[in-house]
Design a protein around this motif. Structure first.
Motif, PDB file in Angstrom:
ATOM      1  N   LEU A  71       0.836  -1.205   0.000  1.00  0.00           N
ATOM      2  CA  LEU A  71       0.000   0.000   0.000  1.00  0.00           C
ATOM      3  C   LEU A  71       0.868   1.251   0.000  1.00  0.00           C
ATOM      4  O   LEU A  71       0.594   2.212  -0.741  1.00  0.00           O
ATOM      5  CB  LEU A  71      -0.925  -0.014   1.215  1.00  0.00           C
ATOM      6  N   GLN A  75       0.891   4.176  -2.836  1.00  0.00           N
ATOM      7  CA  GLN A  75       0.627   5.571  -2.479  1.00  0.00           C
ATOM      8  C   GLN A  75       1.779   6.473  -2.904  1.00  0.00           C
ATOM      9  O   GLN A  75       1.550   7.589  -3.390  1.00  0.00           O
ATOM     10  CB  GLN A  75       0.374   5.685  -0.971  1.00  0.00           C
ATOM     11  N   ALA A  78       1.548   6.951  -6.591  1.00  0.00           N
ATOM     12  CA  ALA A  78       0.483   7.906  -6.930  1.00  0.00           C
ATOM     13  C   ALA A  78       0.940   9.336  -6.695  1.00  0.00           C
ATOM     14  O   ALA A  78       0.687  10.238  -7.517  1.00  0.00           O
ATOM     15  CB  ALA A  78      -0.768   7.603  -6.106  1.00  0.00           C
ATOM     16  N   GLN A  79       1.629   9.571  -5.593  1.00  0.00           N
ATOM     17  CA  GLN A  79       2.120  10.915  -5.291  1.00  0.00           C
ATOM     18  C   GLN A  79       3.150  11.370  -6.323  1.00  0.00           C
ATOM     19  O   GLN A  79       3.112  12.518  -6.789  1.00  0.00           O
ATOM     20  CB  GLN A  79       2.737  10.940  -3.896  1.00  0.00           C
ATOM     21  N   ARG A 101      -1.512   8.213 -12.131  1.00  0.00           N
ATOM     22  CA  ARG A 101      -1.822   8.455 -10.718  1.00  0.00           C
ATOM     23  C   ARG A 101      -3.124   7.758 -10.335  1.00  0.00           C
ATOM     24  O   ARG A 101      -3.203   7.094  -9.280  1.00  0.00           O
ATOM     25  CB  ARG A 101      -1.925   9.956 -10.456  1.00  0.00           C
ATOM     26  N   LEU A 105      -3.790   4.877  -7.454  1.00  0.00           N
ATOM     27  CA  LEU A 105      -4.801   5.066  -6.409  1.00  0.00           C
ATOM     28  C   LEU A 105      -5.841   3.940  -6.439  1.00  0.00           C
ATOM     29  O   LEU A 105      -6.281   3.453  -5.389  1.00  0.00           O
ATOM     30  CB  LEU A 105      -5.490   6.415  -6.600  1.00  0.00           C
ATOM     31  N   ALA A 108      -4.460   0.956  -4.943  1.00  0.00           N
ATOM     32  CA  ALA A 108      -4.288   1.162  -3.505  1.00  0.00           C
ATOM     33  C   ALA A 108      -5.626   1.135  -2.773  1.00  0.00           C
ATOM     34  O   ALA A 108      -5.671   1.222  -1.544  1.00  0.00           O
ATOM     35  CB  ALA A 108      -3.581   2.494  -3.250  1.00  0.00           C
ATOM     36  N   SER A 110      -8.026   3.423  -3.137  1.00  0.00           N
ATOM     37  CA  SER A 110      -8.578   4.773  -2.981  1.00  0.00           C
ATOM     38  C   SER A 110      -9.465   5.083  -4.193  1.00  0.00           C
ATOM     39  O   SER A 110      -9.124   5.918  -5.045  1.00  0.00           O
ATOM     40  CB  SER A 110      -7.447   5.800  -2.850  1.00  0.00           C
TER      41      SER A 110
END
Length: 319
Positions: A71, A75, A78-79, A101, A105, A108, A110
């Protein structure tokens, strides 16, 4: 050694710059592991440095569906992609990074944030295939059946692959019809399927829905399209029930001449069709064409066995 020099530098920015250069040298020498490690160290020291962000982002491998990433790694990816998107020029390049991105996400978990990112791309480029595919996955993962169906329908209109379009339309139609009972959207999908594949089995379900909801205009168009298709493929016998259905539809809306023409076309294929003979005889009688009406009644009596219907025809002939 640049790494050693970075270790004694007092300036964080300078250390980050030296590590980035060390990473670039390792990359040129083919030592990808060392290069990646130094780039990541540089980014941690100077997270706002555009050069390091660009280098690290451009080295990211494609995110595979079966990738075993934690995870935290997803993340971080994605950042990084989000920062890289901000550095990119507006246009296709930025869109690709935004979608990278969103993909990270999504993996992950999200989903809301991933959906928002994809939605912002579609606001700019509503026909972006990759964005629509991403939104379809996100809706499927999140259990959003209505938006999944709508996305399938939209995506189908932009795909070049005919079989792919049909698969998406059938998925959308099944959700709209069987799960959501959304007749308007279901009918639209079924019509799109039949536009692409005129002989598709979905024709029967479409006709059921149109009859159930008394959509006479669309029903007439569907009967006509079906007749054209059957004529093209040479399935004349298959035209019989469609011609009868369209004739009755036309009679119901007052187009008696049109109904009569459809019944005549039917009888040209199947001259002994008792229902068509009786219905055309009655229409001809209304038009004042007594001789032709009598011929239809007489022919009807040679093929009809039902006593009540025979009596009705005999009564008409007696006048």
């Amino acid at each position: 050694c640049l790494e050693a020099l970075a270790g004694v530098c007092s300036s964080t920015q300078a250390r980050a710059s030296l590590l980035m250069r060390a990473g670039m040298i390792a990359d040129v020498l083919g030592d990808e592991t060392s290069a990646q490690s130094r780039f990541e160290q540089s980014l941690r020291m100077a997270p706002d440095d555009p050069g390091t962000t660009i280098l690290l982002a451009d080295r990211l491998p494609p995110l595979e569906a079966d990738a075993e990433l934690s995870l935290a790694e997803l993340q971080a990816r994605a950042q990084l992609c989000g920062t890289r998107a901000e550095l990119a020029e507006p246009g296709a390049g930025r869109v690709d990074w935004d979608l990278d991105r969103a993909e990270a996400l999504e993996y992950a978990g999200s989903l809301a944030e991933a959906g928002q990112t994809v939605g912002s791309v579609l606001d700019q480029r509503p026909d972006d295939i990759r964005a629509l595919q991403a939104l379809r996955r996100i809706c499927a993962r999140g259990g959003d059946r209505r938006n999944l169906a709508r996305t399938c329908q939209t995506l189908a209109t932009h795909l070049a692959d005919a079989q792919g379009r049909l698969l998406l339309l059938r998925e959308a139609a099944q959700i709209f019809d069987a799960e959501l009972q959304d007749v308007d959207y279901a009918v639209a999908c079924y019509r799109m399927i039949l536009d692409a594949e005129p002989g598709a089995a979905e024709y029967q379900r479409l006709i059921e829905l149109l009859i159930e909801h008394d959509d006479v205009r669309t029903l007439y168009r569907c009967y006509s399209a079906r007749l054209n298709h059957l004529d093209v493929v040479g399935e004349q016998n298959e035209r019989v029930p469609v011609l009868l259905a369209r004739a009755r539809l036309r009679a119901g809306i007052g187009d008696l001449r049109g109904a009569s023409r459809d019944l005549k076309a039917l009888l040209d294929i199947d001259g002994d069709h008792n229902a068509a003979l009786l219905e055309r005889a009655r229409l001809l009688e209304r038009f004042g064409e007594a001789k032709q009406a009598a011929q239809c009644y007489q022919h009807f009596l040679t093929v009809e066995s039902d006593l009540e219907r025979r009596a009705s025809a005999e009564l008409s002939l007696s006048y």
